[in-house]
Every structure is written in C-alpha cells, then in structure tokens.
Motif scaffolding. Structure first.
Motif, short mmCIF file in Angstrom:
data_model
loop_
_atom_site.label_atom_id
_atom_site.label_comp_id
_atom_site.label_asym_id
_atom_site.label_seq_id
_atom_site.Cartn_x
_atom_site.Cartn_y
_atom_site.Cartn_z
N PHE A 1 0.83 -1.21 0.00
CA PHE A 1 0.00 0.00 0.00
C PHE A 1 0.86 1.26 0.00
N TYR A 2 1.90 1.28 0.84
CA TYR A 2 2.76 2.46 0.90
C TYR A 2 3.47 2.71 -0.43
N CYS A 3 3.82 1.63 -1.11
CA CYS A 3 4.47 1.80 -2.42
C CYS A 3 3.53 2.49 -3.40
N GLY A 4 2.24 2.13 -3.36
CA GLY A 4 1.27 2.78 -4.23
C GLY A 4 0.98 4.20 -3.79
N LEU A 5 0.94 4.43 -2.49
CA LEU A 5 0.56 5.73 -1.95
C LEU A 5 1.70 6.76 -2.08
N LEU A 6 2.91 6.35 -1.71
CA LEU A 6 4.03 7.30 -1.75
C LEU A 6 4.55 7.50 -3.16
N GLY A 7 4.55 6.43 -3.96
CA GLY A 7 4.87 6.55 -5.38
C GLY A 7 6.31 6.90 -5.70
N PRO A 8 6.57 7.22 -6.97
CA PRO A 8 7.94 7.48 -7.44
C PRO A 8 8.65 8.60 -6.69
N ALA A 9 7.92 9.58 -6.19
CA ALA A 9 8.55 10.71 -5.52
C ALA A 9 9.27 10.30 -4.24
N HIS A 10 8.90 9.15 -3.68
CA HIS A 10 9.49 8.70 -2.41
C HIS A 10 10.19 7.36 -2.58
N ILE A 11 10.70 7.12 -3.77
CA ILE A 11 11.28 5.81 -4.08
C ILE A 11 12.52 5.53 -3.23
N GLU A 12 13.28 6.54 -2.89
CA GLU A 12 14.49 6.31 -2.10
C GLU A 12 14.16 5.85 -0.69
N LEU A 13 13.13 6.43 -0.09
CA LEU A 13 12.70 5.99 1.24
C LEU A 13 12.23 4.55 1.19
N LEU A 14 11.41 4.22 0.20
CA LEU A 14 10.90 2.85 0.07
C LEU A 14 12.03 1.86 -0.20
N ASP B 1 -6.48 4.97 -11.76
CA ASP B 1 -6.47 6.06 -12.72
C ASP B 1 -5.14 6.06 -13.49
N PRO B 2 -5.17 5.97 -14.82
CA PRO B 2 -3.91 5.97 -15.58
C PRO B 2 -3.05 7.19 -15.31
N ALA B 3 -3.67 8.29 -14.89
CA ALA B 3 -2.91 9.51 -14.62
C ALA B 3 -2.18 9.45 -13.28
N TYR B 4 -2.55 8.47 -12.45
CA TYR B 4 -1.91 8.34 -11.14
C TYR B 4 -0.56 7.65 -11.33
N SER B 5 0.50 8.31 -10.91
CA SER B 5 1.85 7.78 -11.13
C SER B 5 2.19 6.70 -10.11
N VAL B 6 2.63 5.54 -10.61
CA VAL B 6 3.01 4.43 -9.74
C VAL B 6 4.41 3.95 -10.07
N ILE B 7 5.04 3.35 -9.09
CA ILE B 7 6.38 2.80 -9.29
C ILE B 7 6.33 1.59 -10.22
N ASP B 8 5.27 0.82 -10.08
CA ASP B 8 5.08 -0.38 -10.89
C ASP B 8 3.57 -0.65 -10.97
N ASP B 9 3.15 -1.23 -12.09
CA ASP B 9 1.72 -1.47 -12.29
C ASP B 9 1.10 -2.35 -11.21
N ARG B 10 1.91 -3.20 -10.59
CA ARG B 10 1.34 -4.09 -9.56
C ARG B 10 0.78 -3.30 -8.38
N TYR B 11 1.26 -2.08 -8.17
CA TYR B 11 0.77 -1.30 -7.05
C TYR B 11 -0.58 -0.64 -7.33
N ARG B 12 -1.12 -0.90 -8.51
CA ARG B 12 -2.51 -0.51 -8.77
C ARG B 12 -3.48 -1.52 -8.16
N GLU B 13 -2.98 -2.71 -7.83
CA GLU B 13 -3.80 -3.70 -7.14
C GLU B 13 -4.10 -3.20 -5.72
N ASP B 14 -5.36 -3.30 -5.33
CA ASP B 14 -5.76 -2.78 -4.04
C ASP B 14 -5.16 -3.61 -2.90
N TRP B 15 -4.58 -2.92 -1.95
CA TRP B 15 -3.91 -3.62 -0.85
C TRP B 15 -4.92 -4.32 0.07
#
Length: 402
Positions: free
Chosen positions: A102-115, A230-244
């Motif tokens: 869930f955090y990977c989907g929520l924080l997204g690419p902008a917080h990739i270093e923390l993740l 939403d395709p406009a929502y930026s994710v690190i990987d498509d798998r994080y579009r799956e609901d946690w």
C-alpha cells in the motif's frame, strides 16, 4: 496435560510444509515460541530479528526497490506456513507485506528512495488507523506537528516505521506521513488484550508533538483503489494498482488455510491411541471419521478457492492489466468464502476433540482463538464484503470507502 513427546508430534504435524519456502529455516523456531508468545503477548525478539534478515520481508517490493517482486501466490504460501507455525507471527508478517504494498502505491515514485531504504534494511512497517483513530496535523514552517492517537497498529512494537494518517487543522481531506517508530514523540501503548492473536501487538500508537517534513506528506485519497486505477496516477510499478485491502484478504485466506490445516493435522495426530468415554478408541468411532472427512474436504476447497484467486491476480499483474471493481470484489469474495470454509472445518475439528479441545494449553485451543480474528477483520468481514458484492450485483455503486 500433554507430554513433551505429544508437543513434538504436534509441532511436526504443523510444520509439514515444502522446504523451498524462504521462511522454511525459520519455521521450527517460530513454532517453538508460539505458546510462549501467546502467553507473554509478545513474539520472540529472536524470531522478529530472524524475519527482518530474511528475504521474505522483500517479497512485496518490486525490483526497482531492491525487492524480490514475488507473486501474490508465493507470498500467500509463505504466510500460510508462518501462520501454521504461529498465528501472531503470521499476522504481523502479513500486516507488513500488505501495508508495504500500500505504501508503495501511496508514496509513489517521488518517495522511491525511502521505500528502497526500507527494503534494503529489512525494515518493518505498520499502519495503525483503526476505529477511534484521530490525529491532527498543524503546519509549523516547513514541518507538520502531529498529535493524537491511532488504534489497531498490528506489529507496531516490532515495526521500524509507522504510517500516520491525519487531518490538517480545519481540513477534511486525510493525509499520511511515514515516520520512524523510534521518532521523538511516538509512543506505543500495549492495549491489545484480546483473546485472539495475543502477540500480534495490535496496539494504540500515541503521537505527541511528532514533527515531520511537509515534503514527506502525501494525500490519503478515499477510496484509494479508484485513485490507484487512474492511468494519470503515477506508480512505481503497475502491480501497485492492485488494491492492498483485496491482497490482504487473499493472504488472510491463505493464513486461515494454514491454521485450519495445522489444527486438523494436530488433531489427527493427537487422538491416535486415545480412548473416549467407556473405553472406545477414538479412531474407531464412525462420527470421528465423518467429521474429519468433512474437515479435510472443506480445507481443500478453501485452499483451491483462495489460490485460484491469487493465480488470477498474478496473471493480471503479469499482463500489466489495471484491476477493475469486478476484480476487486472477486478477490474479496474468494477470501470471505475461504474463511467461512475454514471456520466450518475448525468447528468440526473441535467437535472431534470434544472437551479436551477446550483445555487451556492445548495447541488447538490457541489456534481456535487465533482464527477467530480472521473473518472478523474489517477488510474481510462477511457483512462488509457481502454488502459490496450484493450492491454490485444489483448495479449499485459499492459504497464502502475502502
């Protein structure tokens, strides 16, 4: 009272698992501390340390985060095995894997270093945000100051990071920020006194003037599953579009299968050589055969149901397909039914054990208590899931916010 040899036979029955699991080397020690964890309400620190240094912690992280990018099915099998060894330990690991997704989907690419640092260091995450949670954030320069309390923080005392859901003063849109559990002002109150999963540390977390950079705050959109699709929502990987929540339900079903199967195996082992009232051997009673036979079939059906749903999810992830509401509800429905089947199997096993099955100290008594929390978890609660499935069948919008 059971003797030492009986306890060993129970542990052996519970650990009859494939040896290709990442957690396989840890299962004996996890099982050995299960009774003590239940009695003391805390998982062994050695077990927690061993899990944090095991690759199982990296399974829900993608390769871009230095993770294993494991399949939903593979993670389900690991959780099934751990839950069979110790329900509380399985619950905490389950919580970490699905919350990190869930955090990977929520924080997204902008917080990739923390993740990525969380993955690399084997850090544990938790999300206390249950009923009664109320945290308020006040802006102070470039920081937010957080005060309040959050409930149901499963695994909190074992975690390295907690996700704080909060509202800015005067606002209604929820936000989230990830902070260290050893951060100044973070306090864990051991409030989990339930009969089930006694060592799951599903406690309250208190935040007293906890400061975090405003730049680390992210929106907490409700319902977030729609936002992630939403395709406009930026994710690190498509798998994080799956609901946690849906994934947590699938894995909860896998753990239920593990607990029910272990309880059944222990019961079959434990009644060997025992006699019932009036001296009749238990293994010769026809009703024992009938009840055990039904329990075997129920657990097999539960396993088939839940792992079929896991396989469908894996196929969708492999094809980079964005999940639909129908996919989400199918995942929830599979979990609800698997849990119900396991619940029926546990009751049949209890019927076989009779009064002995209720004695404090027997493995079944602990397993039975632990299992009760599974269908009652808000994510998989039959009332919640059935309502959504029924509304969808009628062409009505699914009303629940998660």
């Amino acid at each position: 009272m059971e003797n030492h040899d009986s306890n060993q036979s129970h542990a052996s029955a519970a650990l009859a698992k494939p040896n290709n699991l990442l957690v396989a080397p840890l299962l004996p020690s996890i099982a050995a501390q299960a009774a003590e964890a239940d009695a003391t309400r805390s998982v062994s620190s050695a077990v927690i340390a061993a899990l944090k240094s095991n690759d199982v912690m990296r399974m829900s992280a993608v390769r871009a985060l230095d993770g294993l990018e494991s399949s939903i099915t593979a993670m389900g099998r690991e959780l099934e095995a751990v839950a069979a060894a110790c329900g509380s330990t399985g619950w905490c690991l389950w919580n970490h894997l699905c919350v990190f997704h869930f955090y990977c989907g929520l924080l997204g690419p902008a917080h990739i270093e923390l993740l990525r640092s969380i993955t690399a260091n084997g850090h544990w995450v938790c999300l206390p945000a249950g009923a009664g949670t109320e945290v308020i954030g006040k802006v102070d320069g470039e920081e937010v100051v957080l005060n309040g309390v959050a409930s149901f923080g499963s695994g909190g005392r074992y975690a390295d990071y907690t996700g704080i859901t909060f509202l800015f003063e005067g606002a209604r849109a929820p936000q989230l920020v990830l902070v260290r559990t050893d951060h100044k002002g973070v306090r864990i109150d051991p409030t989990w006194k339930a009969m089930s999963l006694r060592a799951s540390a599903t406690d309250h977390l208190h935040y007293e003037d906890v400061r975090a950079p405003l730049s680390s705050v992210v929106p907490f959109p409700l319902p977030y599953r729609f936002a992630f699709r939403d395709p406009a929502y930026s994710v690190i990987d498509d798998r994080y579009r799956e609901d946690w929540v849906a994934l947590s339900d699938l894995w909860l079903g896998c753990m239920a299968v593990g607990v029910a199967d272990a309880a059944l195996k222990e019961a079959c082992s434990g009644i060997q050589g025992r006699v019932a009232i009036m001296g009749v051997k238990m293994t010769e009673r026809p009703t024992i055969h009938v009840n055990l036979g039904q329990a075997v079939a129920l657990i097999a059906a539960a396993r088939a149901t839940i792992y079929d749903a896991c396989a469908k999810t894996d196929a969708r992830i492999a094809a980079h397909q964005t999940p639909t509401e129908a996919n989400y509800l199918e995942q929830l429905g599979a979990s609800m039914i698997a849990l119900r089947l396991c619940d029926d199997a546990m009751r049949l096993t209890l019927r076989v054990l009779g009064g002995n099955g209720l004695r404090e100290g027997q493995p079944f008594e602990r397993r039975y208590r632990d299992f009760q929390a599974m269908p009652l978890h808000i994510n998989a609660h039959p009332d919640r899931v059935s309502e959504q499935l029924g509304r969808y069948a009628l062409g009505l919008p699914t009303a629940n916010p998660f």
